[in-house]
Design an enzyme around this catalytic site. Structure first.
Site, short mmCIF file in Angstrom:
data_model
loop_
_atom_site.label_atom_id
_atom_site.label_comp_id
_atom_site.label_asym_id
_atom_site.label_seq_id
_atom_site.Cartn_x
_atom_site.Cartn_y
_atom_site.Cartn_z
CE LYS A 203 22.79 -30.28 3.90
NZ LYS A 203 23.69 -31.17 4.00
CE1 TYR B 39 24.56 -36.32 -4.11
CE2 TYR B 39 23.74 -35.16 -1.76
CZ TYR B 39 24.18 -36.43 -2.67
OH TYR B 39 24.28 -37.51 -1.87
CG ASP C 189 17.16 -29.77 -2.61
OD1 ASP C 189 17.08 -29.80 -1.30
OD2 ASP C 189 17.93 -31.02 -2.99
N1 HOZ Z 1 25.47 -33.98 1.38
C1 HOZ Z 1 26.54 -33.42 2.05
C2 HOZ Z 1 27.24 -32.25 1.34
N2 HOZ Z 1 26.54 -31.74 0.49
C3 HOZ Z 1 27.47 -34.39 2.66
C4 HOZ Z 1 27.24 -34.84 3.99
C5 HOZ Z 1 28.28 -35.89 4.71
O1 HOZ Z 1 29.04 -36.42 3.99
O2 HOZ Z 1 28.19 -35.79 5.91
#
Ligand code: HOZ
Length: 435
Positions: free
Chosen positions: A269, A146, A241
């Site tokens: 992050k 992702y 990534d």
């Molecule tokens: N992209 C995040 C999980 N892989 C989700 C972030 C969220 O929903 O706060």
């Protein structure tokens, strides 16, 4: 004794009035595990407290950023002053280069970078750069990886897309989706075949060097080296990534851990210490294609936001200065936790497969090895849901999807680990008895 979520339930109902599904990001809804999502009121160290006063040991860490625990005092302190000086100027501040210096020091593959506000922006901008640099259109990605929610990257994506079983996304025109080649992860031959079939058409290969968004799936020995070799040979860019893995699996991310030099890297992050911050960066000859130097346009009002810079700086400063203690601690705590939970599953007769790289890990409810999205998808997601609910009842909050990596922080203690292992033991026994 079921955990009381009365107040959270009321808050969820109210949220549903305003937000689709009651959430501002679908991964947060408990759709895959059932039950009410607790509404968080505060967090400190390894713990979250919800609106009903329940305390949880947190293993999703805001989906990755909280490597030093919640409300990490230096980060909280660091944002006080810039908040008072005005949280945004839309003009340059010295703190941007301060943070960039730490990033470049940790990631020698990055000569230059640009800060943005989310991982989605970072990856879509990196792809645009790769297309401009190579003058090619196609992008190769991997099933279950992702890279944010931009149109072209949702094809066979992990995270919420995999959790909710959405085959890509409605609203992405076929003309855009067909520019993305989704290949099986950990299969270098599939990458060779894609380059054979699309000679001089593939701009870049983008990969999570340790998959986190299909659950945790490590790269097989030699796989990342193969991606580097193939992309070099074929004149395509290799994009790591490292939004999840950056500063997590090592200070310098997976590229440090495995000794691979990508052309471009995306970060997020941990980079922002819990504030909205991400970045993309890499070789100067590629990055200098960005406006105002070059013809590739990319911009953002809140890019390099002073509060995000300050929290990121406090976090990266600590990680840089204490890397010799923090990463070995994360490794040993994570090892005890993952093997302890694995032993409880075996004792209860529940088949799981544990995948872990440093302080990111997943317990897949399947007996077979998990090496790609197809093998992850063999997991018994109903058993995972039962496990998740039982753990929550015991005061342990895991990511609410089989297809999201769990994270441990340096604030977790051996007592937290022990409590978690005991909770897992009871959960596995309950699952086994119901079978
Ligand atoms: N992209 C995040 C999980 N892989 C989700 C972030 C969220 O929903 O706060």
């Amino acid at each position: 004794m079921p955990v009381d979520l009365t107040r959270s339930r009321v808050l969820q109902q109210r949220a549903e009035r305003y937000f689709p599904g009651g959430v501002n990001s679908p991964a947060r809804a408990f759709r895959a595990v059932g039950g009410d999502p607790p509404f968080v009121e505060r967090a400190e160290g390894a713990y979250l407290w919800d609106a009903d006063g329940n305390r949880y040991i947190d293993y999703f860490g805001s989906w990755g950023p909280m490597i030093l625990g919640h409300a990490f005092p230096p980060a909280v302190e660091a944002i006080r002053e810039p908040a008072q000086l005005s949280p945004s100027f839309g003009a340059s501040t010295a703190s941007e280069a301060d943070l960039a210096e730490l990033v470049v020091r940790a990631f020698p593959s990055i000569d230059k970078l640009r800060f943005v506000s989310s991982g989605t922006e970072a990856t879509m901008s990196a792809i645009r750069l790769a297309r401009a640099y190579t003058d090619r259109k196609l992008v190769a990605k991997f099933e279950g990886c992702y890279h944010g929610h931009s149109d072209g990257l949702l094809v066979k994506a992990g995270s919420g897309v995999a959790t909710l079983g959405i085959p890509g996304s409605a609203g992405v025109p076929e003309d855009i989706a067909h520019l993305t080649l989704a290949l099986p992860y950990n299969d270098a031959m599939a990458v060779e075949a894609a380059f054979d079939a699309h000679r001089h058409e593939i701009a870049c290969v983008i990969v999570e060097p340790v998959v986190g968004n299909a659950g945790c799936i490590p790269a097989a020995a030699g796989y990342l080296e193969a991606l580097r070799e193939i992309t070099n040979r074929e004149g395509a860019l290799l994009i790591f990534d490292e939004v999840m893995t950056g500063f997590r699996v090592a200070l310098g991310g997976a590229q440090e851990l495995y000794g691979i030099t990508p052309d471009l890297t995306t970060l997020g992050k941990i980079l922002g210490g819990g504030l909205p911050c991400a970045a993309f960066g890499g070789r100067a000859d590629i990055m200098d294609l960005l406006a105002p130097l070059g013809p590739v346009y990319q911009a953002g009002t809140l890019s390099g936001n002073p509060l995000a810079m300050a929290a990121g700086l406090a976090t990266l400063q600590y990680l840089t200065e204490h890397r010799g203690e923090v990463y070995p601690l994360l490794e040993s705590l994570s090892e005890s936790l993952v093997s302890g939970v694995g032993a409880e599953a075996a004792r209860a007769g529940v088949s799981i497969t544990s995948n872990r790289v440093g302080a990111m890990f997943t317990w897949f409810f399947t007996a077979g090895a998990v090496t790609d999205y197809d093998s992850a998808a063999k997991s018994d997601t109903a058993a995972f849901a039962r496990f998740h609910r039982a753990m929550l009842e015991s005061g342990v909050w895991l990511p609410c999807s089989q297809f999201e990596a769990a994270f441990l922080s340096a604030a977790h203690t051996p007592a937290d680990i022990q409590q978690t292992i005991e909770a897992a033991g009871s959960a596995f026994r309950a699952i086994a008895e119901n079978r």
